[in-house]
Design a protein around this motif. Sequence first.
Motif, PDB file in Angstrom:
ATOM      1  N   ASP A  95       0.871  -1.175   0.000  1.00 52.15           N
ATOM      2  CA  ASP A  95       0.000   0.000   0.000  1.00 52.15           C
ATOM      3  C   ASP A  95       0.903   1.217   0.000  1.00 52.15           C
ATOM      4  O   ASP A  95       2.028   1.147   0.463  1.00 52.15           O
ATOM      5  CB  ASP A  95      -0.867   0.023   1.261  1.00 52.15           C
ATOM      6  N   GLU A  96       0.394   2.329  -0.457  1.00 52.50           N
ATOM      7  CA  GLU A  96       1.228   3.514  -0.531  1.00 52.50           C
ATOM      8  C   GLU A  96       1.836   3.837   0.830  1.00 52.50           C
ATOM      9  O   GLU A  96       1.112   3.930   1.829  1.00 52.50           O
ATOM     10  CB  GLU A  96       0.398   4.694  -1.025  1.00 52.50           C
ATOM     11  N   ASP A  97       3.125   3.977   0.875  1.00 59.46           N
ATOM     12  CA  ASP A  97       3.840   4.337   2.109  1.00 59.46           C
ATOM     13  C   ASP A  97       3.717   3.317   3.232  1.00 59.46           C
ATOM     14  O   ASP A  97       4.046   3.598   4.363  1.00 59.46           O
ATOM     15  CB  ASP A  97       3.383   5.699   2.646  1.00 59.46           C
ATOM     16  N   GLU A  98       3.225   2.129   2.924  1.00 61.74           N
ATOM     17  CA  GLU A  98       3.044   1.116   3.969  1.00 61.74           C
ATOM     18  C   GLU A  98       4.352   0.815   4.705  1.00 61.74           C
ATOM     19  O   GLU A  98       4.428   0.838   5.929  1.00 61.74           O
ATOM     20  CB  GLU A  98       2.500  -0.152   3.312  1.00 61.74           C
ATOM     21  N   VAL A  99       5.402   0.547   3.933  1.00 57.52           N
ATOM     22  CA  VAL A  99       6.675   0.173   4.535  1.00 57.52           C
ATOM     23  C   VAL A  99       7.289   1.356   5.272  1.00 57.52           C
ATOM     24  O   VAL A  99       7.806   1.234   6.379  1.00 57.52           O
ATOM     25  CB  VAL A  99       7.633  -0.360   3.458  1.00 57.52           C
ATOM     26  N   TYR A 100       7.174   2.492   4.658  1.00 52.22           N
ATOM     27  CA  TYR A 100       7.708   3.711   5.273  1.00 52.22           C
ATOM     28  C   TYR A 100       7.065   3.946   6.640  1.00 52.22           C
ATOM     29  O   TYR A 100       7.729   4.202   7.637  1.00 52.22           O
ATOM     30  CB  TYR A 100       7.423   4.883   4.337  1.00 52.22           C
ATOM     31  N   GLU A 101       5.743   3.810   6.682  1.00 51.35           N
ATOM     32  CA  GLU A 101       5.015   4.006   7.936  1.00 51.35           C
ATOM     33  C   GLU A 101       5.387   2.951   8.966  1.00 51.35           C
ATOM     34  O   GLU A 101       5.601   3.253  10.138  1.00 51.35           O
ATOM     35  CB  GLU A 101       3.502   3.929   7.677  1.00 51.35           C
ATOM     36  N   LEU A 102       5.455   1.704   8.529  1.00 48.82           N
ATOM     37  CA  LEU A 102       5.788   0.623   9.458  1.00 48.82           C
ATOM     38  C   LEU A 102       7.150   0.866  10.079  1.00 48.82           C
ATOM     39  O   LEU A 102       7.383   0.599  11.242  1.00 48.82           O
ATOM     40  CB  LEU A 102       5.855  -0.720   8.706  1.00 48.82           C
ATOM     41  N   GLN A 103       8.044   1.367   9.252  1.00 47.33           N
ATOM     42  CA  GLN A 103       9.415   1.489   9.695  1.00 47.33           C
ATOM     43  C   GLN A 103       9.684   2.758  10.496  1.00 47.33           C
ATOM     44  O   GLN A 103      10.400   2.743  11.473  1.00 47.33           O
ATOM     45  CB  GLN A 103      10.305   1.462   8.463  1.00 47.33           C
ATOM     46  N   PHE A 104       9.082   3.843  10.037  1.00 47.77           N
ATOM     47  CA  PHE A 104       9.417   5.130  10.663  1.00 47.77           C
ATOM     48  C   PHE A 104       8.267   5.732  11.448  1.00 47.77           C
ATOM     49  O   PHE A 104       8.478   6.620  12.246  1.00 47.77           O
ATOM     50  CB  PHE A 104       9.856   6.129   9.592  1.00 47.77           C
ATOM     51  N   GLY A 105       7.064   5.261  11.182  1.00 49.86           N
ATOM     52  CA  GLY A 105       5.884   5.879  11.767  1.00 49.86           C
ATOM     53  C   GLY A 105       5.946   6.000  13.275  1.00 49.86           C
ATOM     54  O   GLY A 105       5.533   6.990  13.843  1.00 49.86           O
ATOM     55  N   ARG A 106       6.505   4.978  13.942  1.00 48.87           N
ATOM     56  CA  ARG A 106       6.463   5.039  15.405  1.00 48.87           C
ATOM     57  C   ARG A 106       7.685   5.722  15.994  1.00 48.87           C
ATOM     58  O   ARG A 106       7.765   5.924  17.180  1.00 48.87           O
ATOM     59  CB  ARG A 106       6.287   3.645  15.979  1.00 48.87           C
ATOM     60  N   TYR A 107       8.633   6.066  15.179  1.00 55.61           N
ATOM     61  CA  TYR A 107       9.835   6.709  15.707  1.00 55.61           C
ATOM     62  C   TYR A 107       9.896   8.203  15.441  1.00 55.61           C
ATOM     63  O   TYR A 107      10.524   8.942  16.167  1.00 55.61           O
ATOM     64  CB  TYR A 107      11.097   6.103  15.096  1.00 55.61           C
TER      65      TYR A 107
END
Length: 122
Positions: A95-107
């Motif tokens: 999904d758009e930005d899925e990996v980006y969010e998973l990786q950086f979203g919580r940091y």
Amino acid sequence: MSRSHKIRIHYRQKGTHYTIEVPEDRYILHSGENQGVDLPFSCRNGACTTCAVRVLSGEIYQPEAMGLSQELRQRGYALLCVSYPRSDLEVETQDEDEVYELQFGRYFGKGKVKAGLPLDED
Ligand code: FES
């Protein structure tokens, strides 16, 4: 000649499937382009995660995927721009930005993420 593998790519956003042949010593993204396949990408050097896919089956080798955490690699994500096939593969676009969010979203807070890319530069 190195061995080739059959890669089946489900481009979810376009509702399209592609099947390409990729030699073991070639990047999947680049081989796809040479075969007329239009896939998402941006940096082409394993940093931005635009080209990330989920691996549904098969084995990928991605030693240069520095933009992808070990955890996400283990969860079956791969960066096609720096991925070599090690078997026949089936992958699907994220999904758009899925990996980006998973990786950086919580940091990182929104708007600050660019500076947080783990680029490993001296
Ligand atoms: S295009 Fe940027 S990581 Fe693959």
